[in-house]
Scaffold this motif. Structure first.
Motif, PDB file in Angstrom:
ATOM      1  N   PHE A  38       0.850  -1.185   0.000  1.00  0.00           N
ATOM      2  CA  PHE A  38       0.000   0.000   0.000  1.00  0.00           C
ATOM      3  C   PHE A  38       0.888   1.238   0.000  1.00  0.00           C
ATOM      4  CE2 PHE A  38      -2.898  -3.121   1.766  1.00  0.00           C
ATOM      5  CZ  PHE A  38      -4.083  -2.813   1.115  1.00  0.00           C
ATOM      6  N   LEU A  39       0.492   2.242  -0.769  1.00  0.00           N
ATOM      7  CA  LEU A  39       1.218   3.507  -0.812  1.00  0.00           C
ATOM      8  C   LEU A  39       0.414   4.581  -0.094  1.00  0.00           C
ATOM      9  CD1 LEU A  39       2.167   3.573  -4.616  1.00  0.00           C
ATOM     10  CD2 LEU A  39       3.669   2.979  -2.713  1.00  0.00           C
ATOM     11  N   THR A  40       1.103   5.469   0.574  1.00  0.00           N
ATOM     12  CA  THR A  40       0.454   6.665   1.096  1.00  0.00           C
ATOM     13  C   THR A  40       0.270   7.639  -0.077  1.00  0.00           C
ATOM     14  OG1 THR A  40       2.532   7.794   1.572  1.00  0.00           O
ATOM     15  CG2 THR A  40       1.608   6.390   3.323  1.00  0.00           C
ATOM     16  N   ARG A  41      -0.468   8.686   0.145  1.00  0.00           N
ATOM     17  CA  ARG A  41      -0.648   9.682  -0.908  1.00  0.00           C
ATOM     18  C   ARG A  41       0.701  10.284  -1.301  1.00  0.00           C
ATOM     19  NH1 ARG A  41      -1.342  15.096  -1.543  1.00  0.00           N
ATOM     20  NH2 ARG A  41      -1.066  15.453   0.671  1.00  0.00           N
ATOM     21  N   GLN A  42       1.531  10.543  -0.322  1.00  0.00           N
ATOM     22  CA  GLN A  42       2.849  11.130  -0.591  1.00  0.00           C
ATOM     23  C   GLN A  42       3.726  10.179  -1.410  1.00  0.00           C
ATOM     24  OE1 GLN A  42       3.554  14.348   0.317  1.00  0.00           O
ATOM     25  NE2 GLN A  42       5.396  14.143  -0.919  1.00  0.00           N
ATOM     26  N   GLU A  43       3.712   8.902  -1.043  1.00  0.00           N
ATOM     27  CA  GLU A  43       4.491   7.913  -1.799  1.00  0.00           C
ATOM     28  C   GLU A  43       3.982   7.792  -3.233  1.00  0.00           C
ATOM     29  OE1 GLU A  43       5.802   4.899   1.821  1.00  0.00           O
ATOM     30  OE2 GLU A  43       3.822   4.676   0.894  1.00  0.00           O
ATOM     31  N   MET A  44       2.658   7.814  -3.401  1.00  0.00           N
ATOM     32  CA  MET A  44       2.083   7.767  -4.741  1.00  0.00           C
ATOM     33  C   MET A  44       2.546   8.960  -5.564  1.00  0.00           C
ATOM     34  SD  MET A  44      -1.855   8.214  -6.036  1.00  0.00           S
ATOM     35  CE  MET A  44      -1.800   9.935  -5.556  1.00  0.00           C
ATOM     36  N   MET A  45       2.562  10.133  -4.947  1.00  0.00           N
ATOM     37  CA  MET A  45       3.002  11.341  -5.643  1.00  0.00           C
ATOM     38  C   MET A  45       4.458  11.193  -6.110  1.00  0.00           C
ATOM     39  SD  MET A  45       1.266  14.229  -3.180  1.00  0.00           S
ATOM     40  CE  MET A  45       2.429  15.472  -3.678  1.00  0.00           C
ATOM     41  N   GLU A  46       5.288  10.602  -5.258  1.00  0.00           N
ATOM     42  CA  GLU A  46       6.697  10.413  -5.618  1.00  0.00           C
ATOM     43  C   GLU A  46       6.855   9.390  -6.737  1.00  0.00           C
ATOM     44  OE1 GLU A  46       8.786   9.443  -2.020  1.00  0.00           O
ATOM     45  OE2 GLU A  46       8.099  11.280  -1.038  1.00  0.00           O
ATOM     46  N   VAL A  47       6.112   8.284  -6.665  1.00  0.00           N
ATOM     47  CA  VAL A  47       6.195   7.242  -7.686  1.00  0.00           C
ATOM     48  C   VAL A  47       5.733   7.790  -9.041  1.00  0.00           C
ATOM     49  CG1 VAL A  47       5.186   5.051  -8.466  1.00  0.00           C
ATOM     50  CG2 VAL A  47       6.002   5.288  -6.122  1.00  0.00           C
ATOM     51  N   LEU A  48       4.614   8.507  -9.022  1.00  0.00           N
ATOM     52  CA  LEU A  48       4.056   9.024 -10.273  1.00  0.00           C
ATOM     53  C   LEU A  48       4.653  10.366 -10.693  1.00  0.00           C
ATOM     54  CD1 LEU A  48       0.277   8.200  -9.751  1.00  0.00           C
ATOM     55  CD2 LEU A  48       2.029   6.845 -10.919  1.00  0.00           C
ATOM     56  N   ARG A  49       5.418  10.970  -9.779  1.00  0.00           N
ATOM     57  CA  ARG A  49       6.019  12.292 -10.017  1.00  0.00           C
ATOM     58  C   ARG A  49       4.945  13.315 -10.388  1.00  0.00           C
ATOM     59  NH1 ARG A  49      11.363  10.400 -13.397  1.00  0.00           N
ATOM     60  NH2 ARG A  49      12.173   9.103 -11.752  1.00  0.00           N
ATOM     61  N   SER A  51       2.036  16.403  -8.797  1.00  0.00           N
ATOM     62  CA  SER A  51       1.884  17.459  -7.795  1.00  0.00           C
ATOM     63  C   SER A  51       0.797  17.101  -6.786  1.00  0.00           C
ATOM     64  CB  SER A  51       1.520  18.772  -8.487  1.00  0.00           C
ATOM     65  OG  SER A  51       0.222  18.668  -9.046  1.00  0.00           O
ATOM     66  N   ASP A  52       0.741  17.897  -5.745  1.00  0.00           N
ATOM     67  CA  ASP A  52      -0.264  17.758  -4.704  1.00  0.00           C
ATOM     68  C   ASP A  52      -1.668  17.848  -5.292  1.00  0.00           C
ATOM     69  OD1 ASP A  52      -0.390  17.347  -1.904  1.00  0.00           O
ATOM     70  OD2 ASP A  52      -1.071  19.415  -1.637  1.00  0.00           O
ATOM     71  N   SER A  53      -1.891  18.858  -6.130  1.00  0.00           N
ATOM     72  CA  SER A  53      -3.232  19.047  -6.691  1.00  0.00           C
ATOM     73  C   SER A  53      -3.625  17.899  -7.616  1.00  0.00           C
ATOM     74  CB  SER A  53      -3.329  20.386  -7.427  1.00  0.00           C
ATOM     75  OG  SER A  53      -2.386  20.449  -8.465  1.00  0.00           O
ATOM     76  N   LYS A  54      -2.686  17.365  -8.386  1.00  0.00           N
ATOM     77  CA  LYS A  54      -2.988  16.229  -9.259  1.00  0.00           C
ATOM     78  C   LYS A  54      -3.318  14.992  -8.430  1.00  0.00           C
ATOM     79  CE  LYS A  54      -3.150  15.677 -13.164  1.00  0.00           C
ATOM     80  NZ  LYS A  54      -4.348  15.630 -14.023  1.00  0.00           N
ATOM     81  N   SER A  55      -2.633  14.809  -7.289  1.00  0.00           N
ATOM     82  CA  SER A  55      -2.923  13.645  -6.450  1.00  0.00           C
ATOM     83  C   SER A  55      -4.346  13.725  -5.905  1.00  0.00           C
ATOM     84  CB  SER A  55      -1.914  13.521  -5.307  1.00  0.00           C
ATOM     85  OG  SER A  55      -2.124  14.507  -4.321  1.00  0.00           O
ATOM     86  N   PHE A  56      -4.791  14.910  -5.489  1.00  0.00           N
ATOM     87  CA  PHE A  56      -6.162  15.055  -5.000  1.00  0.00           C
ATOM     88  C   PHE A  56      -7.160  14.830  -6.126  1.00  0.00           C
ATOM     89  CE2 PHE A  56      -4.219  17.536  -1.439  1.00  0.00           C
ATOM     90  CZ  PHE A  56      -4.661  16.698  -0.432  1.00  0.00           C
ATOM     91  N   GLU A  57      -6.815  15.261  -7.328  1.00  0.00           N
ATOM     92  CA  GLU A  57      -7.687  15.033  -8.486  1.00  0.00           C
ATOM     93  C   GLU A  57      -7.854  13.530  -8.731  1.00  0.00           C
ATOM     94  OE1 GLU A  57      -7.437  15.630 -13.287  1.00  0.00           O
ATOM     95  OE2 GLU A  57      -6.532  17.185 -12.038  1.00  0.00           O
ATOM     96  N   LEU A  58      -6.747  12.783  -8.712  1.00  0.00           N
ATOM     97  CA  LEU A  58      -6.820  11.333  -8.918  1.00  0.00           C
ATOM     98  C   LEU A  58      -7.595  10.653  -7.798  1.00  0.00           C
ATOM     99  CD1 LEU A  58      -3.203  10.493 -10.138  1.00  0.00           C
ATOM    100  CD2 LEU A  58      -5.303  10.478 -11.493  1.00  0.00           C
ATOM    101  N   LEU A  59      -7.328  11.032  -6.554  1.00  0.00           N
ATOM    102  CA  LEU A  59      -7.999  10.407  -5.420  1.00  0.00           C
ATOM    103  C   LEU A  59      -9.497  10.682  -5.416  1.00  0.00           C
ATOM    104  CD1 LEU A  59      -5.339  11.110  -2.669  1.00  0.00           C
ATOM    105  CD2 LEU A  59      -5.900   8.894  -3.687  1.00  0.00           C
ATOM    106  N   GLY A  60      -9.922  11.718  -6.084  1.00  0.00           N
ATOM    107  CA  GLY A  60     -11.341  12.035  -6.170  1.00  0.00           C
ATOM    108  C   GLY A  60     -12.071  11.307  -7.280  1.00  0.00           C
ATOM    109  N   ARG A  61     -11.342  10.654  -8.153  1.00  0.00           N
ATOM    110  CA  ARG A  61     -11.970   9.923  -9.263  1.00  0.00           C
ATOM    111  C   ARG A  61     -12.625   8.656  -8.733  1.00  0.00           C
ATOM    112  NH1 ARG A  61      -8.948  10.157 -14.867  1.00  0.00           N
ATOM    113  NH2 ARG A  61     -10.275   8.341 -15.065  1.00  0.00           N
ATOM    114  N   PRO A  62     -13.842   8.339  -9.201  1.00  0.00           N
ATOM    115  CA  PRO A  62     -14.517   7.131  -8.719  1.00  0.00           C
ATOM    116  C   PRO A  62     -13.842   5.831  -9.174  1.00  0.00           C
ATOM    117  CG  PRO A  62     -15.811   8.206 -10.432  1.00  0.00           C
ATOM    118  CD  PRO A  62     -14.660   9.116 -10.115  1.00  0.00           C
ATOM    119  N   ASP A  63     -13.057   5.884 -10.257  1.00  0.00           N
ATOM    120  CA  ASP A  63     -12.418   4.670 -10.767  1.00  0.00           C
ATOM    121  C   ASP A  63     -10.983   4.491 -10.261  1.00  0.00           C
ATOM    122  OD1 ASP A  63     -11.427   6.847 -12.199  1.00  0.00           O
ATOM    123  OD2 ASP A  63     -11.155   5.703 -14.047  1.00  0.00           O
TER     124      ASP A  63
END
Length: 101
Positions: A38-49, A51-63
């Motif tokens: 399992f990745l934290t949000r911060q780890e996911m951001m680092e893996v995918l390179r 930004s903070d705002s893009k991570s919130f956008e992805l986490l808000g997607r239903p899929d």
């Protein structure tokens, strides 16, 4: 003209060759093995390179594969499956952009 060559080797030699070839063929998967399940949000951001705002956008997607049962965690294998599914979409739907660049 095609030639046929007969090679004789021991079973152990054959196993060694197969092991080496499998290791070479799967080398690109090694970085994934080093990631936690399992990745934290911060780890996911680092893996995918991303930004903070893009991570919130992805986490808000239903899929998007996020688990909220014990905080915000992203299941690593599901994340890469999600990326693979959406990469196909990008490849199929952005031919116009590739052809004009």
């Amino acid at each position: 003209m095609e030639q046929t060559v007969l090679i004789t080797m021991s079973a152990e030699d054959f196993r060694t060759i197969v092991r080496e070839e499998v290791a070479l063929a799967t080398k690109h998967l090694e970085p994934r093995k080093e990631l936690p399940h399992f990745l934290t949000r911060q780890e996911m951001m680092e893996v995918l390179r991303i930004s903070d705002s893009k991570s919130f956008e992805l986490l808000g997607r239903p899929d998007f594969p996020v688990c909220r049962e014990f905080g915000v965690k992203i299941y690593t294998d599901k994340l890469f499956q999600w990326i693979d599914r959406h990469t196909t979409w990008v490849e199929e739907n952005t031919k116009y952009y590739r052809s004009t660049s």
